[in-house]
Design a protein around this motif. Structure first.
Motif, PDB file in Angstrom:
ATOM      1  N   PHE A  71     -18.774  13.427 -37.846  1.00 59.08           N
ATOM      2  CA  PHE A  71     -17.898  12.251 -37.805  1.00 59.08           C
ATOM      3  C   PHE A  71     -18.503  11.061 -37.072  1.00 59.08           C
ATOM      4  CE2 PHE A  71     -14.944  15.806 -38.347  1.00 59.08           C
ATOM      5  CZ  PHE A  71     -14.181  15.362 -39.409  1.00 59.08           C
ATOM      6  N   ARG A  72     -19.471  11.296 -36.180  1.00 54.74           N
ATOM      7  CA  ARG A  72     -19.969  10.225 -35.318  1.00 54.74           C
ATOM      8  C   ARG A  72     -21.454   9.955 -35.472  1.00 54.74           C
ATOM      9  NH1 ARG A  72     -16.296   6.684 -34.074  1.00 54.74           N
ATOM     10  NH2 ARG A  72     -14.371   7.779 -34.575  1.00 54.74           N
ATOM     11  N   GLN A  73     -22.072  10.347 -36.558  1.00 57.29           N
ATOM     12  CA  GLN A  73     -23.447   9.972 -36.923  1.00 57.29           C
ATOM     13  C   GLN A  73     -24.523  10.594 -36.042  1.00 57.29           C
ATOM     14  OE1 GLN A  73     -22.454   5.608 -36.757  1.00 57.29           O
ATOM     15  NE2 GLN A  73     -23.360   5.597 -38.819  1.00 57.29           N
ATOM     16  N   GLY A  74     -24.177  11.600 -35.234  1.00 55.98           N
ATOM     17  CA  GLY A  74     -25.181  12.274 -34.430  1.00 55.98           C
ATOM     18  C   GLY A  74     -25.434  11.597 -33.096  1.00 55.98           C
ATOM     19  N   PHE A  75     -26.604  11.876 -32.501  1.00 53.23           N
ATOM     20  CA  PHE A  75     -26.900  11.350 -31.169  1.00 53.23           C
ATOM     21  C   PHE A  75     -28.390  11.097 -31.013  1.00 53.23           C
ATOM     22  CE2 PHE A  75     -25.406  15.728 -31.395  1.00 53.23           C
ATOM     23  CZ  PHE A  75     -26.591  16.435 -31.281  1.00 53.23           C
ATOM     24  N   ALA A  76     -28.728  10.135 -30.157  1.00 51.38           N
ATOM     25  CA  ALA A  76     -30.132   9.784 -29.911  1.00 51.38           C
ATOM     26  C   ALA A  76     -30.223   8.928 -28.655  1.00 51.38           C
ATOM     27  CB  ALA A  76     -30.707   9.019 -31.094  1.00 51.38           C
ATOM     28  N   PHE A  77     -31.369   8.993 -27.969  1.00 52.37           N
ATOM     29  CA  PHE A  77     -31.574   8.148 -26.785  1.00 52.37           C
ATOM     30  C   PHE A  77     -31.891   6.710 -27.176  1.00 52.37           C
ATOM     31  CE2 PHE A  77     -32.104  11.916 -24.027  1.00 52.37           C
ATOM     32  CZ  PHE A  77     -31.357  11.470 -22.950  1.00 52.37           C
ATOM     33  N   LYS A  78     -32.570   6.553 -28.330  1.00 50.23           N
ATOM     34  CA  LYS A  78     -32.901   5.209 -28.821  1.00 50.23           C
ATOM     35  C   LYS A  78     -32.490   5.111 -30.280  1.00 50.23           C
ATOM     36  CE  LYS A  78     -36.864   4.338 -25.784  1.00 50.23           C
ATOM     37  NZ  LYS A  78     -38.316   3.998 -25.735  1.00 50.23           N
ATOM     38  N   SER A  79     -31.682   4.094 -30.590  1.00 51.57           N
ATOM     39  CA  SER A  79     -31.248   3.902 -31.961  1.00 51.57           C
ATOM     40  C   SER A  79     -30.645   2.519 -32.118  1.00 51.57           C
ATOM     41  CB  SER A  79     -30.210   4.966 -32.348  1.00 51.57           C
ATOM     42  OG  SER A  79     -29.697   4.729 -33.644  1.00 51.57           O
ATOM     43  N   HIS A  80     -30.782   1.947 -33.304  1.00 48.00           N
ATOM     44  CA  HIS A  80     -30.115   0.674 -33.556  1.00 48.00           C
ATOM     45  C   HIS A  80     -28.620   0.888 -33.751  1.00 48.00           C
ATOM     46  CE1 HIS A  80     -30.782   2.286 -37.616  1.00 48.00           C
ATOM     47  NE2 HIS A  80     -29.750   1.543 -37.988  1.00 48.00           N
ATOM     48  N   ILE A  81     -28.228   2.159 -34.010  1.00 43.00           N
ATOM     49  CA  ILE A  81     -26.803   2.525 -34.042  1.00 43.00           C
ATOM     50  C   ILE A  81     -26.424   2.942 -32.626  1.00 43.00           C
ATOM     51  CG2 ILE A  81     -25.041   4.006 -35.074  1.00 43.00           C
ATOM     52  CD1 ILE A  81     -26.934   4.396 -37.457  1.00 43.00           C
ATOM     53  N   LYS A  82     -25.861   2.033 -31.864  1.00 49.64           N
ATOM     54  CA  LYS A  82     -25.634   2.257 -30.437  1.00 49.64           C
ATOM     55  C   LYS A  82     -24.674   3.413 -30.164  1.00 49.64           C
ATOM     56  CE  LYS A  82     -28.429  -1.032 -29.553  1.00 49.64           C
ATOM     57  NZ  LYS A  82     -29.806  -0.686 -29.140  1.00 49.64           N
ATOM     58  N   ALA A  83     -23.784   3.700 -31.111  1.00 46.59           N
ATOM     59  CA  ALA A  83     -22.844   4.806 -30.923  1.00 46.59           C
ATOM     60  C   ALA A  83     -23.574   6.135 -30.755  1.00 46.59           C
ATOM     61  CB  ALA A  83     -21.886   4.886 -32.103  1.00 46.59           C
ATOM     62  N   LYS A  84     -24.775   6.251 -31.345  1.00 47.95           N
ATOM     63  CA  LYS A  84     -25.545   7.482 -31.190  1.00 47.95           C
ATOM     64  C   LYS A  84     -25.965   7.700 -29.738  1.00 47.95           C
ATOM     65  CE  LYS A  84     -27.521   7.961 -35.828  1.00 47.95           C
ATOM     66  NZ  LYS A  84     -28.769   8.168 -36.588  1.00 47.95           N
ATOM     67  N   ILE A  85     -26.235   6.609 -29.023  1.00 48.97           N
ATOM     68  CA  ILE A  85     -26.585   6.713 -27.604  1.00 48.97           C
ATOM     69  C   ILE A  85     -25.370   7.191 -26.818  1.00 48.97           C
ATOM     70  CG2 ILE A  85     -27.375   5.438 -25.569  1.00 48.97           C
ATOM     71  CD1 ILE A  85     -28.807   3.521 -27.494  1.00 48.97           C
ATOM     72  N   PHE A  86     -24.214   6.597 -27.118  1.00 50.76           N
ATOM     73  CA  PHE A  86     -22.994   7.040 -26.430  1.00 50.76           C
ATOM     74  C   PHE A  86     -22.703   8.511 -26.704  1.00 50.76           C
ATOM     75  CE2 PHE A  86     -18.523   8.109 -26.580  1.00 50.76           C
ATOM     76  CZ  PHE A  86     -18.113   7.756 -25.304  1.00 50.76           C
ATOM     77  N   ASN A  87     -22.963   8.968 -27.927  1.00 53.00           N
ATOM     78  CA  ASN A  87     -22.626  10.346 -28.300  1.00 53.00           C
ATOM     79  C   ASN A  87     -23.344  11.386 -27.461  1.00 53.00           C
ATOM     80  OD1 ASN A  87     -20.915   9.367 -30.255  1.00 53.00           O
ATOM     81  ND2 ASN A  87     -22.349   9.667 -31.945  1.00 53.00           N
ATOM     82  N   LEU A  88     -24.458  10.994 -26.845  1.00 50.41           N
ATOM     83  CA  LEU A  88     -25.122  11.916 -25.923  1.00 50.41           C
ATOM     84  C   LEU A  88     -24.239  12.225 -24.726  1.00 50.41           C
ATOM     85  CD1 LEU A  88     -28.757  10.506 -25.883  1.00 50.41           C
ATOM     86  CD2 LEU A  88     -28.075  12.794 -26.608  1.00 50.41           C
ATOM     87  N   HIS A  89     -23.368  11.287 -24.374  1.00 47.73           N
ATOM     88  CA  HIS A  89     -22.504  11.470 -23.205  1.00 47.73           C
ATOM     89  C   HIS A  89     -21.531  12.635 -23.395  1.00 47.73           C
ATOM     90  CE1 HIS A  89     -20.223  10.507 -19.634  1.00 47.73           C
ATOM     91  NE2 HIS A  89     -19.127  10.380 -20.358  1.00 47.73           N
ATOM     92  N   PRO A  90     -20.673  12.632 -24.423  1.00 49.69           N
ATOM     93  CA  PRO A  90     -19.791  13.790 -24.598  1.00 49.69           C
ATOM     94  C   PRO A  90     -20.545  15.081 -24.882  1.00 49.69           C
ATOM     95  CG  PRO A  90     -19.626  12.305 -26.480  1.00 49.69           C
ATOM     96  CD  PRO A  90     -20.393  11.577 -25.420  1.00 49.69           C
TER      97      PRO A  90
END
Length: 223
Positions: free
Chosen positions: A37-56
């Motif tokens: 639902f949230r496009q995955g996770f990454a430390f660096k990405s132009h999709i900033k939500a992926k950076i946030f997703n590392l938090h949860p």
């Protein structure tokens, strides 16, 4: 009382097994939520939500689950006391490391999209929990592991160490629940599949917390 003086007191073993199953379920739901639902996770990405997703991801799968497992391992792993102590220390260190990186991820996300830090109750409780967790780990390391305080001092400290450990774990649960509720409200989720996954994750986290505390109270086997 049962024959021979034994009580019908429940063993901690089935509770710890249930807690492990809950942990697996929580990890599964969080991964489905963030990847599907949230496009995955990454430390660096132009999709900033992926950076946030590392938090949860790190705060739930790393910080919350590992800290809970560190608490119940005394009832789950039948090993020598020193071995149990080492495993307890390592699991809590993994939880602390995951928590620190998880906090870094959300600060990085806020910085990159230019919004303020530390403006919610969730963030206030969360940063307090990480700080107390780190202090508890350092104090426990030098008091009970290396170099270790005198036996009389350790005996006096142990009940307080256990008490504050449970309190900090409770704060971890509160932080996770408020974080999920905050995400739910900020995203404007209603009757959707994602909303159900978030709600079920919150319920399982609550059950996991109850199982962890119950395992602390109960003995390892029947007497």
């Amino acid at each position: 009382m049962a024959k021979g003086g034994a009580s019908y007191q429940m063993s901690a073993t089935p509770v710890t097994i249930f807690a492990h199953l809950l942990a697996i379920s929580i990890v599964t739901l969080v991964l489905v939520w963030l990847i599907h639902f949230r496009q995955g996770f990454a430390f660096k990405s132009h999709i900033k939500a992926k950076i946030f997703n590392l938090h949860p991801l790190l705060m739930t799968v790393g910080f919350l689950i590992f800290s809970g497992e560190a608490i119940i391992m005394y009832k789950a792993i039948p090993a020598k006391k020193n071995t149990q102590k080492l495993i307890h220390l390592i699991l809590h260190f993994i939880a602390l490391a995951a928590g620190i990186v998880g906090v870094y991820a959300v600060f990085k996300f806020h910085h990159e999209i230019h919004i303020k830090h530390m403006y919610t109750l969730h963030s206030w409780i969360g940063i307090s929990t990480i700080g107390l967790f780190g202090f508890q780990w350092i104090l426990g390391f030098f008091s009970f592991f290396f170099p270790g305080a005198e036996s009389a001092i350790r005996a006096r400290m142990l009940p307080w160490h256990a008490f504050f450990g449970v309190v900090i774990f409770f704060m971890t649960i509160v932080t996770a629940e408020t974080g999920l509720a905050q995400k739910f409200l900020f995203q404007g989720l209603r009757r959707s599949e994602e909303a159900r996954i978030i709600n079920f994750t919150g319920l399982l986290i609550l059950l996991f917390a109850i199982s962890v505390v119950l395992s602390v109270i109960l003995p390892r086997r029947r007497y």
